[in-house]
Enzyme design. Structure first.
Site, mmCIF file in Angstrom:
data_model
loop_
_atom_site.group_PDB
_atom_site.id
_atom_site.type_symbol
_atom_site.label_atom_id
_atom_site.label_comp_id
_atom_site.label_asym_id
_atom_site.label_seq_id
_atom_site.Cartn_x
_atom_site.Cartn_y
_atom_site.Cartn_z
ATOM 1 N N SER A 1 10.426 -2.964 1.544
ATOM 2 C CA SER A 1 9.711 -3.025 2.823
ATOM 3 C C SER A 1 10.468 -3.748 3.925
ATOM 4 O O SER A 1 10.108 -3.626 5.082
ATOM 5 C CB SER A 1 8.348 -3.663 2.619
ATOM 6 N N HIS B 1 4.940 1.466 -0.030
ATOM 7 C CA HIS B 1 5.371 1.973 1.285
ATOM 8 C C HIS B 1 5.845 3.432 1.230
ATOM 9 O O HIS B 1 6.306 3.973 2.232
ATOM 10 C CB HIS B 1 6.487 1.096 1.865
ATOM 11 N N LYS C 1 -2.065 0.673 2.997
ATOM 12 C CA LYS C 1 -1.001 0.994 3.952
ATOM 13 C C LYS C 1 -1.273 2.371 4.549
ATOM 14 O O LYS C 1 -2.161 2.504 5.347
ATOM 15 C CB LYS C 1 0.352 0.827 3.279
HETATM 16 C C1 PLP Z 1 2.201 -4.331 0.475
HETATM 17 C C2 PLP Z 1 2.659 -4.255 -0.890
HETATM 18 C C3 PLP Z 1 1.824 -4.632 -1.945
HETATM 19 C C4 PLP Z 1 0.470 -5.220 -1.713
HETATM 20 O O1 PLP Z 1 -0.474 -4.255 -1.385
HETATM 21 P P1 PLP Z 1 -1.936 -4.699 -0.923
HETATM 22 O O2 PLP Z 1 -2.765 -3.508 -1.179
HETATM 23 O O3 PLP Z 1 -1.841 -5.098 0.506
HETATM 24 O O4 PLP Z 1 -2.327 -5.858 -1.778
HETATM 25 C C5 PLP Z 1 2.291 -4.475 -3.235
HETATM 26 N N1 PLP Z 1 3.518 -3.997 -3.476
HETATM 27 C C6 PLP Z 1 4.373 -3.645 -2.489
HETATM 28 C C7 PLP Z 1 5.724 -3.105 -2.828
HETATM 29 C C8 PLP Z 1 3.963 -3.767 -1.166
HETATM 30 O O5 PLP Z 1 4.800 -3.408 -0.181
#
Ligand code: PLP
Length: 394
Positions: A181, A209, A240
């Site tokens: 990310s 992502h 997301k």
């Molecule tokens: C954002 C993210 C998470 C967390 O996701 P949430 O649903 O916001 O808890 C987990 N793993 C990765 C790789 C992320 O980018």
């Protein structure tokens, strides 16, 4: 010394080092333009890739679910029963992902905490990319398995470590982010899958992502590489691109059944609420019916990146809508972000320890909700601030 003095001292140190997090306040929906700290700004830093966070159809689905099911699940699913709504979401997601089955959790973070300790424990080994997300790191620690970090996106280093360390342990798990990310680069999953197969390691990818972004119609990184059936566990988030909240695992039905019996956040924590689930179901329906939003996201991504390069910015190695604008020093990145905000563009500076020292950047997140005019507005402001701060030649 009082017993809580360390808190005061740590907070003061964070402030001195420029690492203290100041949280801005949003008082409007997440959209192309958002009201942040009382000011209407172009939002270039949300994970709302497809605009689902404020999508009229998702909002309507959530309202109808409240009328039909109320606002809360009122219990842990395994103890007092699951709502049919959650099962419908799991079926839909499995269909979307082309997986046998899905189990949903309360968040993506929670999904990693739930899954990794259910699969491996003491006497087992985990091979983890050095840049994996915090929730993977915490899930690994919680499992008590031995953790071996391999160099970022380096299958050779991984292969060497699996060959050397693997035989000393009972079970082996290889885990990687799909999309990283901070840089927007993606895991070399075909090579990693080969290594996993050769050494009989369980393979897990966290596609937070990549969901709604990569692959046909946003089906994620496994679809992007055509690796169906070769990745044991696909972790996803619903917060997301899906625009709501929640997380899930897609995989073989035995794995999902196992997690329903063993995953502690599933057994000891309530599920997400009916409106969340109904809204997510609608998001999946929309994605299965049309690729328009995903195509728009990529069109915006290509346009913005081309123009930023043409202006002379260093935008790193990203192959996704995550666009790091590399600036170097944290103080410069912070000043850049502050000036952009004054100019009406909301794009956050990211520095150490989230990224290495000297690699501070502004991270721009593109979205299908941005119009071409929005992107031109942002490009104009990036150019202006870039010249002003000496990042671009005047
Ligand atoms: C954002 C993210 C998470 C967390 O996701 P949430 O649903 O916001 O808890 C987990 N793993 C990765 C790789 C992320 O980018």
């Amino acid at each position: 010394m009082g017993k809580l003095d360390f808190i005061y001292e740590d907070l003061e140190n964070l402030k001195k080092e420029g690492l203290y997090i100041t949280i801005r306040t949003i008082s409007s929906p997440q959209d192309a333009w958002t009201v942040v700290d009382g000011k209407r700004v172009l939002n270039m830093c949300s994970n709302n890739y497809l605009g689902f966070a404020n999508h009229p159809e998702l909002k309507e689905a959530a309202k109808q679910a409240i009328d039909r099911y109320g606002v809360g699940p009122a219990a842990v699913r395994t103890i007092a029963g699951t709502m049919d709504l959650h099962l419908e979401l799991e079926r839909k997601l499995a269909e979307f992902k082309g997986a046998e089955a899905v189990i949903s959790f309360q968040s993506g973070f929670n999904t990693n905490l739930a899954t990794i300790p259910a699969l491996v424990g003491r006497g087992d080994v985990i091979f983890s990319d050095e840049l994996n997300h915090a929730s993977i790191i915490d899930g690994c620690r919680l499992s008590r398995a031995t953790i071996v970090r391999y160099n970022h996106n380096d299958p050779e280093d991984l292969a060497r470590k699996v060959a050397e360390e693997g035989p000393k342990y009972r079970r082996k798990l290889i885990v990687t982010d799909g999309v990283f990310s901070m840089d927007g680069d993606i895991a070399p999953l075909p090579e990693i899958a080969e290594i996993a197969e050769k050494h009989e390691a369980i393979l897990m990818v966290d596609d937070a992502h990549g969901e709604g972004v990569l692959g046909r119609g946003g089906r994620g990184i496994v679809d992007h590489y055509g690796l169906h059936g070769r990745v044991d566990i696909e972790v996803g988030t619903l917060s997301k691109a899906f625009g709501v909240v929640g997380g899930y695992v897609a995989g073989r039905k035995e794995i999902v059944e196992y997690l329903r019996q063993k995953a502690r956040p599933f057994l000891f924590s309530s599920a997400v609420t009916p409106p969340d689930v109904a809204a997510t179901i609608r998001a999946v329906d929309i994605l299965m019916a049309s690729e328009d939003l995903v195509n728009k996201l990529w069109e915006n991504t290509r346009y913005f990146k081309e123009q930023m390069k043409a202006l002379g910015f260093d935008i790193g190695q990203s192959v996704t809508p995550i666009t790091p604008v590399m600036l170097g020093e944290a103080t410069l990145a912070q000043e850049f972000s502050k000036r952009l905000f004054e100019e009406g563009v909301f794009a956050q500076a990211i520095g150490y320890p989230t990224v290495p020292r000297g690699k501070a950047r502004i991270r721009v997140m593109l979205s299908a909700v941005h119009s071409k005019e929005d992107l031109d507005y942002a490009l104009d402001k990036f150019a202006k601030v870039g010249r002003e701060l000496g990042v671009l030649k005047a």
